[in-house]
Motif scaffolding. Structure first.
Motif, PDB file in Angstrom:
ATOM      1  N   VAL A   1       0.863  -1.173   0.000  1.00 26.22           N
ATOM      2  CA  VAL A   1       0.000   0.000   0.000  1.00 26.22           C
ATOM      3  C   VAL A   1       0.900   1.223   0.000  1.00 26.22           C
ATOM      4  CG1 VAL A   1      -1.752   1.302   1.246  1.00 26.22           C
ATOM      5  CG2 VAL A   1      -1.817  -1.197   1.263  1.00 26.22           C
ATOM      6  N   GLN A   2       0.625   2.147  -0.884  1.00 26.65           N
ATOM      7  CA  GLN A   2       1.363   3.411  -0.916  1.00 26.65           C
ATOM      8  C   GLN A   2       0.473   4.505  -0.366  1.00 26.65           C
ATOM      9  OE1 GLN A   2       1.219   1.485  -4.032  1.00 26.65           O
ATOM     10  NE2 GLN A   2       2.944   0.408  -3.107  1.00 26.65           N
ATOM     11  N   LEU A   3       1.046   5.338   0.496  1.00 24.33           N
ATOM     12  CA  LEU A   3       0.302   6.414   1.144  1.00 24.33           C
ATOM     13  C   LEU A   3       1.028   7.729   0.919  1.00 24.33           C
ATOM     14  CD1 LEU A   3      -0.313   4.623   4.561  1.00 24.33           C
ATOM     15  CD2 LEU A   3      -1.931   4.814   2.672  1.00 24.33           C
ATOM     16  N   VAL A   4       0.277   8.730   0.519  1.00 26.97           N
ATOM     17  CA  VAL A   4       0.860  10.047   0.284  1.00 26.97           C
ATOM     18  C   VAL A   4       0.029  11.084   1.025  1.00 26.97           C
ATOM     19  CG1 VAL A   4       1.493  11.779  -1.412  1.00 26.97           C
ATOM     20  CG2 VAL A   4       1.734   9.340  -1.967  1.00 26.97           C
ATOM     21  N   GLU A   5       0.669  11.746   1.991  1.00 25.20           N
ATOM     22  CA  GLU A   5      -0.022  12.783   2.763  1.00 25.20           C
ATOM     23  C   GLU A   5       0.156  14.150   2.101  1.00 25.20           C
ATOM     24  OE1 GLU A   5       1.925  10.162   6.110  1.00 25.20           O
ATOM     25  OE2 GLU A   5       2.535  11.033   4.193  1.00 25.20           O
ATOM     26  N   SER A   6      -0.802  15.008   2.352  1.00 27.87           N
ATOM     27  CA  SER A   6      -0.705  16.387   1.894  1.00 27.87           C
ATOM     28  C   SER A   6      -1.535  17.270   2.813  1.00 27.87           C
ATOM     29  CB  SER A   6      -1.189  16.521   0.447  1.00 27.87           C
ATOM     30  OG  SER A   6      -2.542  16.121   0.340  1.00 27.87           O
ATOM     31  N   GLY A   7      -1.324  18.585   2.708  1.00 28.46           N
ATOM     32  CA  GLY A   7      -2.156  19.523   3.440  1.00 28.46           C
ATOM     33  C   GLY A   7      -1.522  20.154   4.654  1.00 28.46           C
ATOM     34  N   GLY A   8      -0.316  19.762   4.997  1.00 32.21           N
ATOM     35  CA  GLY A   8       0.335  20.373   6.141  1.00 32.21           C
ATOM     36  C   GLY A   8       0.745  21.803   5.852  1.00 32.21           C
ATOM     37  N   GLY A   9       1.191  22.489   6.898  1.00 30.16           N
ATOM     38  CA  GLY A   9       1.628  23.867   6.723  1.00 30.16           C
ATOM     39  C   GLY A   9       1.718  24.599   8.033  1.00 30.16           C
ATOM     40  N   LEU A  10       1.812  25.922   7.924  1.00 34.08           N
ATOM     41  CA  LEU A  10       1.926  26.805   9.080  1.00 34.08           C
ATOM     42  C   LEU A  10       0.600  27.523   9.281  1.00 34.08           C
ATOM     43  CD1 LEU A  10       3.561  28.354  11.251  1.00 34.08           C
ATOM     44  CD2 LEU A  10       4.240  29.937   9.425  1.00 34.08           C
ATOM     45  N   VAL A  11       0.099  27.507  10.512  1.00 33.20           N
ATOM     46  CA  VAL A  11      -1.172  28.160  10.825  1.00 33.20           C
ATOM     47  C   VAL A  11      -1.078  28.765  12.216  1.00 33.20           C
ATOM     48  CG1 VAL A  11      -2.196  26.049  11.780  1.00 33.20           C
ATOM     49  CG2 VAL A  11      -3.683  27.826  10.812  1.00 33.20           C
ATOM     50  N   GLN A  12      -1.829  29.823  12.432  1.00 35.35           N
ATOM     51  CA  GLN A  12      -1.871  30.428  13.755  1.00 35.35           C
ATOM     52  C   GLN A  12      -2.775  29.642  14.685  1.00 35.35           C
ATOM     53  OE1 GLN A  12      -3.012  34.561  13.203  1.00 35.35           O
ATOM     54  NE2 GLN A  12      -0.862  35.189  13.157  1.00 35.35           N
ATOM     55  N   ALA A  13      -2.518  29.767  15.964  1.00 32.63           N
ATOM     56  CA  ALA A  13      -3.359  29.106  16.959  1.00 32.63           C
ATOM     57  C   ALA A  13      -4.812  29.526  16.759  1.00 32.63           C
ATOM     58  CB  ALA A  13      -2.889  29.459  18.359  1.00 32.63           C
ATOM     59  N   GLY A  14      -5.696  28.542  16.860  1.00 36.14           N
ATOM     60  CA  GLY A  14      -7.108  28.775  16.623  1.00 36.14           C
ATOM     61  C   GLY A  14      -7.541  28.535  15.194  1.00 36.14           C
ATOM     62  N   GLY A  15      -6.582  28.371  14.311  1.00 34.55           N
ATOM     63  CA  GLY A  15      -6.877  28.157  12.908  1.00 34.55           C
ATOM     64  C   GLY A  15      -7.163  26.704  12.582  1.00 34.55           C
ATOM     65  N   SER A  16      -7.300  26.422  11.286  1.00 31.68           N
ATOM     66  CA  SER A  16      -7.668  25.088  10.819  1.00 31.68           C
ATOM     67  C   SER A  16      -6.757  24.643   9.684  1.00 31.68           C
ATOM     68  CB  SER A  16      -9.118  25.078  10.329  1.00 31.68           C
ATOM     69  OG  SER A  16     -10.018  25.411  11.342  1.00 31.68           O
ATOM     70  N   LEU A  17      -6.609  23.350   9.579  1.00 29.16           N
ATOM     71  CA  LEU A  17      -5.939  22.724   8.454  1.00 29.16           C
ATOM     72  C   LEU A  17      -6.656  21.427   8.134  1.00 29.16           C
ATOM     73  CD1 LEU A  17      -2.088  23.006   9.187  1.00 29.16           C
ATOM     74  CD2 LEU A  17      -3.332  24.098   7.307  1.00 29.16           C
ATOM     75  N   ARG A  18      -6.552  21.016   6.893  1.00 33.70           N
ATOM     76  CA  ARG A  18      -7.121  19.737   6.482  1.00 33.70           C
ATOM     77  C   ARG A  18      -6.029  18.909   5.835  1.00 33.70           C
ATOM     78  NH1 ARG A  18     -11.122  18.131   1.581  1.00 33.70           N
ATOM     79  NH2 ARG A  18     -12.420  16.570   2.627  1.00 33.70           N
ATOM     80  N   LEU A  19      -5.740  17.788   6.451  1.00 32.66           N
ATOM     81  CA  LEU A  19      -4.759  16.860   5.901  1.00 32.66           C
ATOM     82  C   LEU A  19      -5.469  15.803   5.070  1.00 32.66           C
ATOM     83  CD1 LEU A  19      -2.465  16.234   9.005  1.00 32.66           C
ATOM     84  CD2 LEU A  19      -2.366  18.077   7.319  1.00 32.66           C
ATOM     85  N   SER A  20      -4.783  15.351   4.032  1.00 31.06           N
ATOM     86  CA  SER A  20      -5.311  14.284   3.194  1.00 31.06           C
ATOM     87  C   SER A  20      -4.274  13.186   3.059  1.00 31.06           C
ATOM     88  CB  SER A  20      -5.684  14.808   1.808  1.00 31.06           C
ATOM     89  OG  SER A  20      -6.710  15.774   1.902  1.00 31.06           O
ATOM     90  N   CYS A  21      -4.764  11.971   2.894  1.00 30.79           N
ATOM     91  CA  CYS A  21      -3.888  10.815   2.706  1.00 30.79           C
ATOM     92  C   CYS A  21      -4.472   9.985   1.577  1.00 30.79           C
ATOM     93  CB  CYS A  21      -3.804   9.993   3.976  1.00 30.79           C
ATOM     94  SG  CYS A  21      -2.870   8.457   3.814  1.00 30.79           S
ATOM     95  N   ALA A  22      -3.783   9.972   0.456  1.00 35.16           N
ATOM     96  CA  ALA A  22      -4.223   9.203  -0.707  1.00 35.16           C
ATOM     97  C   ALA A  22      -3.557   7.841  -0.691  1.00 35.16           C
ATOM     98  CB  ALA A  22      -3.877   9.950  -1.982  1.00 35.16           C
ATOM     99  N   ALA A  23      -4.363   6.803  -0.796  1.00 30.87           N
ATOM    100  CA  ALA A  23      -3.862   5.435  -0.733  1.00 30.87           C
ATOM    101  C   ALA A  23      -3.991   4.757  -2.091  1.00 30.87           C
ATOM    102  CB  ALA A  23      -4.642   4.645   0.311  1.00 30.87           C
ATOM    103  N   SER A  24      -3.010   3.913  -2.388  1.00 32.24           N
ATOM    104  CA  SER A  24      -3.052   3.146  -3.624  1.00 32.24           C
ATOM    105  C   SER A  24      -2.357   1.813  -3.414  1.00 32.24           C
ATOM    106  CB  SER A  24      -2.370   3.909  -4.767  1.00 32.24           C
ATOM    107  OG  SER A  24      -1.011   4.123  -4.468  1.00 32.24           O
ATOM    108  N   GLY A  25      -2.649   0.868  -4.296  1.00 30.30           N
ATOM    109  CA  GLY A  25      -1.936  -0.391  -4.278  1.00 30.30           C
ATOM    110  C   GLY A  25      -2.751  -1.578  -3.836  1.00 30.30           C
ATOM    111  N   ARG A  26      -3.754  -1.377  -3.005  1.00 30.56           N
ATOM    112  CA  ARG A  26      -4.598  -2.465  -2.540  1.00 30.56           C
ATOM    113  C   ARG A  26      -6.001  -1.931  -2.303  1.00 30.56           C
ATOM    114  NH1 ARG A  26      -2.019  -6.259   2.224  1.00 30.56           N
ATOM    115  NH2 ARG A  26      -0.262  -7.133   1.081  1.00 30.56           N
ATOM    116  N   THR A  27      -6.941  -2.869  -2.310  1.00 34.47           N
ATOM    117  CA  THR A  27      -8.303  -2.514  -1.921  1.00 34.47           C
ATOM    118  C   THR A  27      -8.348  -2.320  -0.404  1.00 34.47           C
ATOM    119  OG1 THR A  27      -9.238  -3.801  -3.727  1.00 34.47           O
ATOM    120  CG2 THR A  27     -10.703  -3.235  -1.915  1.00 34.47           C
ATOM    121  N   LEU A  28      -8.850  -1.206   0.015  1.00 35.35           N
ATOM    122  CA  LEU A  28      -8.802  -0.847   1.430  1.00 35.35           C
ATOM    123  C   LEU A  28     -10.060  -1.229   2.200  1.00 35.35           C
ATOM    124  CD1 LEU A  28      -7.273   2.714   1.019  1.00 35.35           C
ATOM    125  CD2 LEU A  28      -6.064   0.599   1.549  1.00 35.35           C
TER     126      LEU A  28
END
Length: 126
Positions: free
Chosen positions: A2-29
């Protein structure tokens, strides 16, 4: 494999929001568990949240309950981590992982996860 690729990280101020994503490939999950962990230098990898691909049962660390939400997009084989009300102590490298045990509950134990992504940095400034 299974290959996993994360994205969506970064710098944010306290109280803020971020959305991380993880795309999976290689097998049926469909029978697996997807998890998010985080790690800061000098500390052990810490469970954040997990979700069963089939049925959608979730589990959260107490430190993120009510602030973070894990979800999945079946069509895109992607898991998301919506992080709201971020705090400086949420600063870490965030990893997604797959537990391939079919009948397992959503475990918080890193050793039960078989495949890991490369990680994405999340920095929350005060």
């Amino acid at each position: 494999q299974v290959q996993l690729v994360e994205s969506g990280g970064g710098l944010v101020q306290a109280g803020g929001s971020l959305r991380l994503s993880c795309a999976a490939s290689g097998r049926t999950l469909s029978t697996y568990t997807m998890g998010w962990f985080r790690q800061v230098p000098g500390k052990e990898r810490e469970f954040v949240a997990g979700i069963k691909w089939s049925g959608g049962r979730t589990n959260y660390a107490d430190s993120v309950k009510g602030r973070f939400t894990i979800s999945k997009d079946n069509a895109k084989n992607t898991v998301h981590l919506q992080m709201n009300s971020l705090k400086p102590e949420d600063t870490a490298v965030y990893y997604c992982a797959v537990d391939t045990r079919i009948w397992a509950v959503v475990t918080s134990t890193p050793g039960e996860y078989d495949y890991w992504g490369q990680g994405t940095q999340v920095t929350v400034s005060s």
